[in-house]
Design an enzyme around this catalytic site. Structure first.
Site, PDB file in Angstrom:
ATOM      1  N   GLY A  14       0.817  -1.210   0.000  1.00  0.00           N
ATOM      2  CA  GLY A  14       0.000   0.000   0.000  1.00  0.00           C
ATOM      3  C   GLY A  14       0.850   1.259   0.000  1.00  0.00           C
ATOM      4  O   GLY A  14       0.512   2.247   0.648  1.00  0.00           O
ATOM      5  N   SER A  41       1.096  -3.418   5.352  1.00  0.00           N
ATOM      6  CA  SER A  41       1.496  -3.553   6.745  1.00  0.00           C
ATOM      7  C   SER A  41       1.973  -2.201   7.267  1.00  0.00           C
ATOM      8  O   SER A  41       2.973  -1.662   6.797  1.00  0.00           O
ATOM      9  CB  SER A  41       2.625  -4.582   6.833  1.00  0.00           C
ATOM     10  N   ALA A  52       8.411  14.239  -6.704  1.00  0.00           N
ATOM     11  CA  ALA A  52       8.394  15.000  -7.954  1.00  0.00           C
ATOM     12  C   ALA A  52       7.888  14.088  -9.058  1.00  0.00           C
ATOM     13  O   ALA A  52       8.210  12.901  -9.102  1.00  0.00           O
ATOM     14  CB  ALA A  52       9.795  15.489  -8.287  1.00  0.00           C
ATOM     15  N   LYS A  80       5.012  22.064 -11.343  1.00  0.00           N
ATOM     16  CA  LYS A  80       6.389  21.807 -11.792  1.00  0.00           C
ATOM     17  C   LYS A  80       6.459  21.988 -13.306  1.00  0.00           C
ATOM     18  O   LYS A  80       5.743  21.300 -14.045  1.00  0.00           O
ATOM     19  CB  LYS A  80       6.755  20.374 -11.392  1.00  0.00           C
ATOM     20  N   PRO A  98      12.884  21.379 -19.582  1.00  0.00           N
ATOM     21  CA  PRO A  98      11.500  21.890 -19.495  1.00  0.00           C
ATOM     22  C   PRO A  98      10.461  20.864 -19.940  1.00  0.00           C
ATOM     23  O   PRO A  98      10.762  19.971 -20.729  1.00  0.00           O
ATOM     24  CB  PRO A  98      11.529  23.040 -20.490  1.00  0.00           C
ATOM     25  N   ILE A 348       7.188   7.221 -10.469  1.00  0.00           N
ATOM     26  CA  ILE A 348       5.718   7.256 -10.442  1.00  0.00           C
ATOM     27  C   ILE A 348       5.183   7.135 -11.875  1.00  0.00           C
ATOM     28  O   ILE A 348       4.175   6.474 -12.128  1.00  0.00           O
ATOM     29  CB  ILE A 348       5.223   8.531  -9.715  1.00  0.00           C
ATOM     30  N   TYR A 432      11.323   7.947 -31.163  1.00  0.00           N
ATOM     31  CA  TYR A 432      10.734   6.613 -31.140  1.00  0.00           C
ATOM     32  C   TYR A 432       9.305   6.706 -30.620  1.00  0.00           C
ATOM     33  O   TYR A 432       8.928   7.677 -29.979  1.00  0.00           O
ATOM     34  CB  TYR A 432      11.567   5.652 -30.292  1.00  0.00           C
TER      35      TYR A 432
HETATM   36  C1  LIG Z   1      15.505   7.968  -2.717  1.00  0.00           C
HETATM   37  C2  LIG Z   1      14.277   7.884  -3.544  1.00  0.00           C
HETATM   38  C3  LIG Z   1      13.715   9.037  -4.086  1.00  0.00           C
HETATM   39  C4  LIG Z   1      12.586   8.957  -4.897  1.00  0.00           C
HETATM   40  N1  LIG Z   1      12.077  10.081  -5.484  1.00  0.00           N
HETATM   41  C5  LIG Z   1      11.089   9.970  -6.394  1.00  0.00           C
HETATM   42  C6  LIG Z   1      10.577  11.088  -7.098  1.00  0.00           C
HETATM   43  O1  LIG Z   1      10.962  12.224  -6.857  1.00  0.00           O
HETATM   44  N2  LIG Z   1       9.617  10.880  -8.021  1.00  0.00           N
HETATM   45  C7  LIG Z   1       9.117   9.639  -8.297  1.00  0.00           C
HETATM   46  O2  LIG Z   1       8.291   9.490  -9.197  1.00  0.00           O
HETATM   47  N3  LIG Z   1       9.536   8.583  -7.615  1.00  0.00           N
HETATM   48  C8  LIG Z   1      10.509   8.701  -6.682  1.00  0.00           C
HETATM   49  N4  LIG Z   1      10.939   7.611  -5.988  1.00  0.00           N
HETATM   50  C9  LIG Z   1      10.263   6.351  -6.168  1.00  0.00           C
HETATM   51  C10 LIG Z   1       9.007   6.331  -5.380  1.00  0.00           C
HETATM   52  O3  LIG Z   1       9.237   6.615  -4.039  1.00  0.00           O
HETATM   53  C11 LIG Z   1       8.427   4.938  -5.505  1.00  0.00           C
HETATM   54  O4  LIG Z   1       8.330   4.590  -6.852  1.00  0.00           O
HETATM   55  C12 LIG Z   1       7.071   4.878  -4.960  1.00  0.00           C
HETATM   56  O5  LIG Z   1       7.051   5.359  -3.667  1.00  0.00           O
HETATM   57  C13 LIG Z   1       6.546   3.499  -5.037  1.00  0.00           C
HETATM   58  O6  LIG Z   1       7.006   2.709  -4.013  1.00  0.00           O
HETATM   59  P1  LIG Z   1       6.280   1.328  -3.840  1.00  0.00           P
HETATM   60  O7  LIG Z   1       4.861   1.588  -3.563  1.00  0.00           O
HETATM   61  O8  LIG Z   1       6.624   0.469  -4.992  1.00  0.00           O
HETATM   62  O9  LIG Z   1       7.027   0.694  -2.574  1.00  0.00           O
HETATM   63  P2  LIG Z   1       6.923   1.060  -1.019  1.00  0.00           P
HETATM   64  O10 LIG Z   1       6.678   2.482  -0.822  1.00  0.00           O
HETATM   65  O11 LIG Z   1       8.127   0.447  -0.392  1.00  0.00           O
HETATM   66  O12 LIG Z   1       5.648   0.262  -0.510  1.00  0.00           O
HETATM   67  C14 LIG Z   1       5.686  -1.124  -0.252  1.00  0.00           C
HETATM   68  C15 LIG Z   1       4.389  -1.560   0.405  1.00  0.00           C
HETATM   69  O13 LIG Z   1       4.435  -2.965   0.563  1.00  0.00           O
HETATM   70  C16 LIG Z   1       4.055  -3.282   1.877  1.00  0.00           C
HETATM   71  N5  LIG Z   1       4.706  -4.532   2.274  1.00  0.00           N
HETATM   72  C17 LIG Z   1       5.989  -4.900   2.083  1.00  0.00           C
HETATM   73  N6  LIG Z   1       6.227  -6.110   2.634  1.00  0.00           N
HETATM   74  C18 LIG Z   1       5.056  -6.507   3.153  1.00  0.00           C
HETATM   75  C19 LIG Z   1       4.645  -7.667   3.878  1.00  0.00           C
HETATM   76  N7  LIG Z   1       5.507  -8.647   4.175  1.00  0.00           N
HETATM   77  N8  LIG Z   1       3.374  -7.741   4.282  1.00  0.00           N
HETATM   78  C20 LIG Z   1       2.474  -6.755   4.020  1.00  0.00           C
HETATM   79  N9  LIG Z   1       2.803  -5.638   3.349  1.00  0.00           N
HETATM   80  C21 LIG Z   1       4.089  -5.522   2.933  1.00  0.00           C
HETATM   81  C22 LIG Z   1       4.512  -2.099   2.712  1.00  0.00           C
HETATM   82  O14 LIG Z   1       3.807  -2.026   3.920  1.00  0.00           O
HETATM   83  C23 LIG Z   1       4.168  -0.949   1.781  1.00  0.00           C
HETATM   84  O15 LIG Z   1       2.792  -0.629   1.937  1.00  0.00           O
HETATM   85  C24 LIG Z   1      12.019   7.687  -5.144  1.00  0.00           C
HETATM   86  C25 LIG Z   1      12.543   6.542  -4.549  1.00  0.00           C
HETATM   87  C26 LIG Z   1      13.665   6.630  -3.743  1.00  0.00           C
HETATM   88  C27 LIG Z   1      14.211   5.374  -3.131  1.00  0.00           C
END
Ligand SMILES: Cc1cc2nc3c(=O)[nH]c(=O)nc-3n(C[C@H](O)[C@H](O)[C@H](O)COP(=O)(O)OP(=O)(O)OC[C@H]3O[C@@H](n4cnc5c(N)ncnc54)[C@H](O)[C@@H]3O)c2cc1C
Length: 503
Positions: A14, A41, A52, A80, A98, A348, A432
């Site tokens: 989530g 979780s 961003a 932005k 841009p 994202i 492309y």
């Molecule tokens: C340093 C950094 C900077 C970033 N900056 C940008 C940005 O500026 N722009 C952008 O587009 N993207 C950015 N990103 C990427 C962006 O943060 C992620 O793509 C986005 O938050 C998606 O994360 P996610 O949902 O895939 O994973 P997570 O946010 O890690 O979510 C994982 C989910 O899985 C659940 N989960 C995991 N294991 C279990 C389990 N065993 N049982 C139950 N639930 C579990 C967790 O509770 C959580 O809800 C950045 C990433 C990093 C690392």
């Protein structure tokens, strides 16, 4: 719906990916017989640092039918117009990538070819003077593009800078209102079918089993299903993009938010600055072989505009992608599918592309191999094209530190070498169909980091230089006039989507 249709979808995770997927699927499938469960979780939590975005998020939000002002107020969002890169070219210099075109074609020939010829003749200003989003952003002004495609004010686009945790919450409310069931709990086991190897269920610590036909793995870097259960494998791209850690910290704002994300080159990586309505997000993406965590945190804190709001958080990652993003009945979306550093704010965007592709190739329970192959082909291309664009920044950097000297000399992907060779000859930008970054993006980075073509397209010589010069002058004046007529960015936010007005 046929009898073999998907009956139950289980989204694992989530974070931003999980709730974007839940929202995207429930917007389309909410009225169908398909049920959608999401498991997350609170104890594990989410990454929550993606702040961003790129303009495609506007299409995503529009498909969901979100009200822009409401979404912006509730996520503390700002506008932005692009990304400012500081110190990537000559020290002290800055350029902006841009969200919009440079000038417009003259006599059917690309604007930048006219600009290149005028520059050779010593008759052109810097290319930024011909970009409306750059000029507006440098003046910290903002107005939405004109809906009239004939208007010069329609030649740009915009994205948002927002609090990713609030965005996930916003989409959670949206998804739950459309029938998505949220399940709190930690997944302790994944049950596989003994014959097919498909995922049958996830099992929570409580012993509760959640079964499904299609599983979307949004569990973050751990890739609970795609890797933990299915052992899909990971392609490591660290040799091209060597940063493997980030320190992140929000700070107080000391000035009105700019409609720009900033990426400043530093000795062992680069620092981001993302102004929101209520604070500024900051981070240092770095290579652990060249700087310690403590030193990275020290540099980050030292360079903040305002007071840090908490201690820096550290994140570790391996740049690359999952060997298959769709494997059997599991589709990995978000960090579970791979990671490209946030230099161009693309994570994202990749989530959004994945959701769109999944909906286009939505399977039934026979999970046709062709659908999976096509999905993986398109996602591979998206990842590779963004990767090449990021590597360009690293390769063309001018900074003088051990890390950057090593990077500038390192080999680059053949696909990027090909693109650069074409550009260096006569300014040709490879176009492309698939893939996000198009001509203005490549131009901004090539020129901003000093990759100059040896000549220009001979087609431009069919047009009288005086005609080009007059049009260049006209465009420059139109850019300035249109930008000056825009309201101040902060004033626009105050009148349209002030987060302080949320009770
Ligand atoms: C340093 C950094 C900077 C970033 N900056 C940008 C940005 O500026 N722009 C952008 O587009 N993207 C950015 N990103 C990427 C962006 O943060 C992620 O793509 C986005 O938050 C998606 O994360 P996610 O949902 O895939 O994973 P997570 O946010 O890690 O979510 C994982 C989910 O899985 C659940 N989960 C995991 N294991 C279990 C389990 N065993 N049982 C139950 N639930 C579990 C967790 O509770 C959580 O809800 C950045 C990433 C990093 C690392």
């Amino acid at each position: 719906m046929n009898d073999a249709g998907i009956r139950k979808i289980v989204i694992v995770g989530g974070g931003t990916a999980g709730w974007m997927t839940a929202a995207g699927l429930s917007a389309v499938l909410g009225e169908s017989r398909i049920t959608i469960d999401l498991v997350e979780s609170a104890e594990i939590g989410a990454v929550g640092v993606g702040e961003a975005t790129v303009p495609h998020i506007r299409n995503f939000n529009a498909k969901l039918g979100l009200d822009e002002a409401d979404f912006m107020r509730k996520t503390q969002a700002t506008y932005k117009l692009g990304i400012e890169f500081r110190d990537w070219g000559p020290k002290g210099a800055s350029y902006i990538h841009p969200f919009g075109a440079f000038g417009e074609p003259i006599g059917g020939v690309a604007f930048h070819q006219h600009w290149l010829r005028a520059r050779e003749r010593g008759e052109a200003d810097g290319i930024e003077a011909y970009s409306l989003p750059i000029t507006a952003a440098r003046m910290s002004r903002f107005a939405p593009p004109s809906p009239d495609p004939r208007s010069f004010g329609s030649t740009y686009n915009y994205a948002y800078q927002f609090d990713a945790a609030l965005y996930a919450l916003y989409l959670r409310a949206y998804s739950e209102a459309r029938g998505v069931t949220r399940n709190e709990g930690k997944i302790a086991d994944v049950a596989l079918n003994g014959e097919t190897g498909f995922v049958e269920a996830v099992v929570l610590e409580s012993g509760r089993r959640i079964e499904g036909d299609l599983f979307i793995d949004c569990s973050g870097f751990r890739g609970l299903l795609i890797e933990g259960a299915l052992k899909t494998g990971y392609e490591d791209w660290t040799h091209w993009l060597p940063c493997d850690r980030a320190a992140a910290v929000p700070c107080d704002s000391v000035e009105p938010p700019t409609p720009l994300t900033r990426a400043t080159c530093d000795d062992a990586g680069w620092r981001w600055r993302i102004p929101l309505q209520h604070r500024v997000g900051n981070g240092y993406v770095y290579c652990s072989g060249h700087i310690s965590d403590d030193e990275a945190a020290r540099v980050l804190l030292e360079k903040l505009d305002g007071k840090a709001q908490q201690d820096p958080r550290f994140l570790r990652f391996v740049t690359g992608r999952r060997r298959k993003q769709w494997n059997k009945n599991v589709v990995a979306i978000g960090l579970a599918s791979g990671f490209l550093e946030p230099l161009e704010s693309t994570s994202i965007h990749l989530i959004q592309v994945a959701i769109t592709n999944l909906l286009e190739l939505f399977p039934d329970r026979s999970f046709p191999q062709g659908d999976q192959d096509e999905y993986n082909r398109v996602m591979d291309l998206e990842f590779e094209r963004i990767r090449d664009f990021l590597v360009l920044h690293y390769h063309a950097v001018k900074r003088d530190s051990a890390f950057w000297r090593e990077k500038a000399a390192a080999p680059i992907p053949d696909s990027l070498a090909y693109k650069m060779e074409l550009f260096r000859e006569r300014g040709m930008v490879v176009n492309y169909r698939d893939g996000f970054f198009k001509e203005p993006s490549w131009l901004a980075v090539y020129l901003g980091q000093g990759v100059m073509p040896a000549g220009h397209d001979p087609m431009v010589d069919a047009i009288d230089p005086a005609v080009s010069a007059a049009k260049l002058a006209e465009l420059k004046a139109a850019v300035l006039r249109t930008a000056q007529a825009m309201p101040d960015h902060q004033a626009f936010i105050d009148s349209f989507c002030d987060a302080r007005s949320v009770a």
